[in-house]
Scaffold this motif. Structure first.
Motif, PDB file in Angstrom:
ATOM      1  N   GLU A  42       0.823  -1.220   0.000  1.00 49.10           N
ATOM      2  CA  GLU A  42       0.000   0.000   0.000  1.00 49.10           C
ATOM      3  C   GLU A  42       0.859   1.274   0.000  1.00 49.10           C
ATOM      4  O   GLU A  42       0.340   2.364  -0.205  1.00 49.10           O
ATOM      5  N   VAL A  85      -6.092   4.259   1.333  1.00 45.04           N
ATOM      6  CA  VAL A  85      -6.508   2.873   1.097  1.00 45.04           C
ATOM      7  C   VAL A  85      -7.858   2.552   1.746  1.00 45.04           C
ATOM      8  O   VAL A  85      -8.031   1.519   2.379  1.00 45.04           O
ATOM      9  N   TRP A  87     -11.233   1.118   1.304  1.00 46.35           N
ATOM     10  CA  TRP A  87     -11.954   0.236   0.371  1.00 46.35           C
ATOM     11  C   TRP A  87     -13.457   0.402   0.588  1.00 46.35           C
ATOM     12  O   TRP A  87     -13.925   0.346   1.724  1.00 46.35           O
ATOM     13  N   ASN A 257     -14.681  -3.468  -5.705  1.00 52.60           N
ATOM     14  CA  ASN A 257     -14.516  -2.334  -4.788  1.00 52.60           C
ATOM     15  C   ASN A 257     -13.862  -1.138  -5.483  1.00 52.60           C
ATOM     16  O   ASN A 257     -13.164  -1.282  -6.486  1.00 52.60           O
ATOM     17  N   MET A 259     -11.433   2.342  -4.322  1.00 50.80           N
ATOM     18  CA  MET A 259     -10.562   2.770  -3.229  1.00 50.80           C
ATOM     19  C   MET A 259     -10.517   4.302  -3.216  1.00 50.80           C
ATOM     20  O   MET A 259     -10.484   4.940  -4.266  1.00 50.80           O
TER      21      MET A 259
END
Length: 332
Positions: A42, A85, A87, A257, A259
Motif C-alpha cells: 500500500e 486505502v 476500500w 470495490n 478505493m
C-alpha cells in the motif's frame, strides 16, 4: 532594445510569479500524517498522495502503519490526517464505526476495479469440475484441500482486522461450509507462502485474495488458478444489501470495490487545496499491480519504492501537474 526590454520584463514577471507561488503555497507550515495498513504494497499509492501534498507545500511525515479500524478512528480524532486505502464497500463498517461522513472526508475515487474472491488451482478445478465454492459442502471434494489431516478443506483467509475476514467467516457459514471448510485467519504473507509451497509441490490449493496484489501475477487466473463462484450474494453488516452478481450473471461473492482517499473532515475543511487534491487524484489499478509485482520480485526496499513513485510521477507528469493546479485553484 525593445525586444531586450520585453524579455527582461518577462523574466522579472516570471521570477515574481515564482516567488509569490513559492511563498503562498497553501500547505506551507502544515504537517500531514498519512496512515496505511501493515501491507507494504500500500506504500506506493500512499506516497504518490504524499508527493502531491509536498508540491502544495505541506510537510508530510512517513506513513504510520496501523490496523484499518485503528486508522479510521485515528483520522476521525485528528491524530492522523489521511489514508489512501479506504476500500468501499469492504471497509464500510469500520468507516461508519469511526464516525462516517460526520467525521471523515471522502470525495472522488482514487482507484477502481479492485476485485476479491476465492480461487483454487486449475488442475484440481478441471479434474473434479469445481466451479462453485458450494461444491465444497461435499466432504470428498473438501478433503482434496485438507492441509493438516483433519478431513476439512483448509482455506487461506486473511489477516484479522482487514475487513475481509468478516466477509469470509460470514460466507463460510451462509454457504453451509462450516462443517467441511476451515477458513484460516492469520498473517496473510506467511499463509500465502505456505499456499505457494503447496502449489509448487503439485498439491491442491484454496485461497482468498484481492487485486491489486502481486499474487495474481504469480498464480495467474485462467492459467494457473480459477476464480470460484458462490451460490448467492451474502455479505455482513453495512454490506448486507449489496448484490454481488455481475451483469453477465457470474457471482464471485464480493462486489468490485473502489478505493478512496479519506481524511479528517475538519482538517479537509481548513485545507481546501488538499481536499480538492484528494478528490481529483486517480491511479490505475494496473499500475499498482505492476509496482506490487516489482516489489515481490525483490524491489521492496524503501529506496526502491520511492524510485517507483518518482518514476510513476515522471511518466504521468502532465496529469500530476494538473492535480496540483486544480488543488492550488481551490485554495484561492
Amino acid at each position: 532594445m525593445r525586444n531586450r526590454a520585453s524579455l527582461l520584463a518577462a523574466v522579472v514577471t516570471t521570477l515574481a510569479v515564482s516567488h509569490v507561488s513559492a511563498a503562498d503555497l497553501p500547505g506551507k507550515g502544515i504537517t500531514v500524517q498519512p496512515i496505511q495498513s501493515t501491507i507494504a504494497e500500500e506504500t506506493f499509492q500512499t506516497l504518490i498522495v504524499s508527493r502531491a501534498l509536498e508540491k502544495l507545500g505541506y510537510q508530510v511525515s512517513k506513513p504510520s502503519e496501523v490496523d484499518y479500524n485503528v486508522g479510521y478512528t485515528s483520522i476521525a480524532a485528528g491524530d492522523s490526517t489521511f489514508t489512501a486505502v479506504n476500500w468501499q464497500p469492504l471497509h464500510d463498517d469500520m468507516y461508519k464505526a469511526a464516525g462516517g461522513d460526520q467525521k471523515l472526508y471522502r470525495q472522488g475515487t482514487y482507484v477502481t476495479g479492485a476485485a476479491q474472491g476465492y480461487l483454487i488451482d486449475k488442475k484440481t478445478a478441471e479434474k473434479y469440475h469445481i466451479t462453485n465454492i458450494e461444491q465444497l459442502k461435499d466432504p470428498k471434494i473438501a478433503r482434496l484441500f485438507d492441509a493438516n489431516g483433519d478431513g476439512k478443506a483448509d482455506m487461506t483467509g486473511c489477516t484479522p482486522g482487514w475487513g475481509c475476514e468478516a466477509v469470509i467467516n460470514h460466507q463460510n457459514s451462509a454457504f453451509g461450509l462450516s462443517d467441511t471448510v476451515t477458513a484460516n485467519m492469520g498473517n496473510y504473507s506467511a499463509m500465502v507462502a505456505d499456499t505457494l509451497a503447496r502449489y509448487k509441490q503439485g498439491k491442491p490449493i484454496l485461497y482468498y485474495t484481492w487485486t491489486p496484489y502481486w499474487l495474481s501475477d504469480v498464480l495467474k487466473p485462467g492459467r494457473d488458478v480459477v476464480w470460484l463462484q458462490v451460490p448467492f450474494s451474502s455479505l455482513p453488516g453495512e454490506q448486507k444489501d449489496v448484490d454481488t452478481k455481475l451483469p453477465n450473471g457470474a457471482n464471485y461473492g464480493f462486489p468490485v470495490n473502489t478505493m478512496h482517499i479519506v481524511a479528517n473532515k475538519a482538517w479537509a475543511a481548513k485545507n481546501p487545496a488538499a481536499a480538492r487534491l484528494f478528490a481529483v487524484m486517480k491511479l490505475p489499478i494496473t499500475d499498482i499491480n505492476a509496482e506490487n509485482s516489482a516489489m515481490h520480485a525483490g524491489q521492496n526496499s524503501e529506496e526502491a519504492i520511492n524510485r517507483h513513485v518518482d518514476g510513476w510521477i515522471k511518466a504521468h507528469q502532465a496529469e500530476f501537474d494538473k492535480w496540483i493546479s486544480e488543488a492550488q485553484a481551490a485554495a484561492q
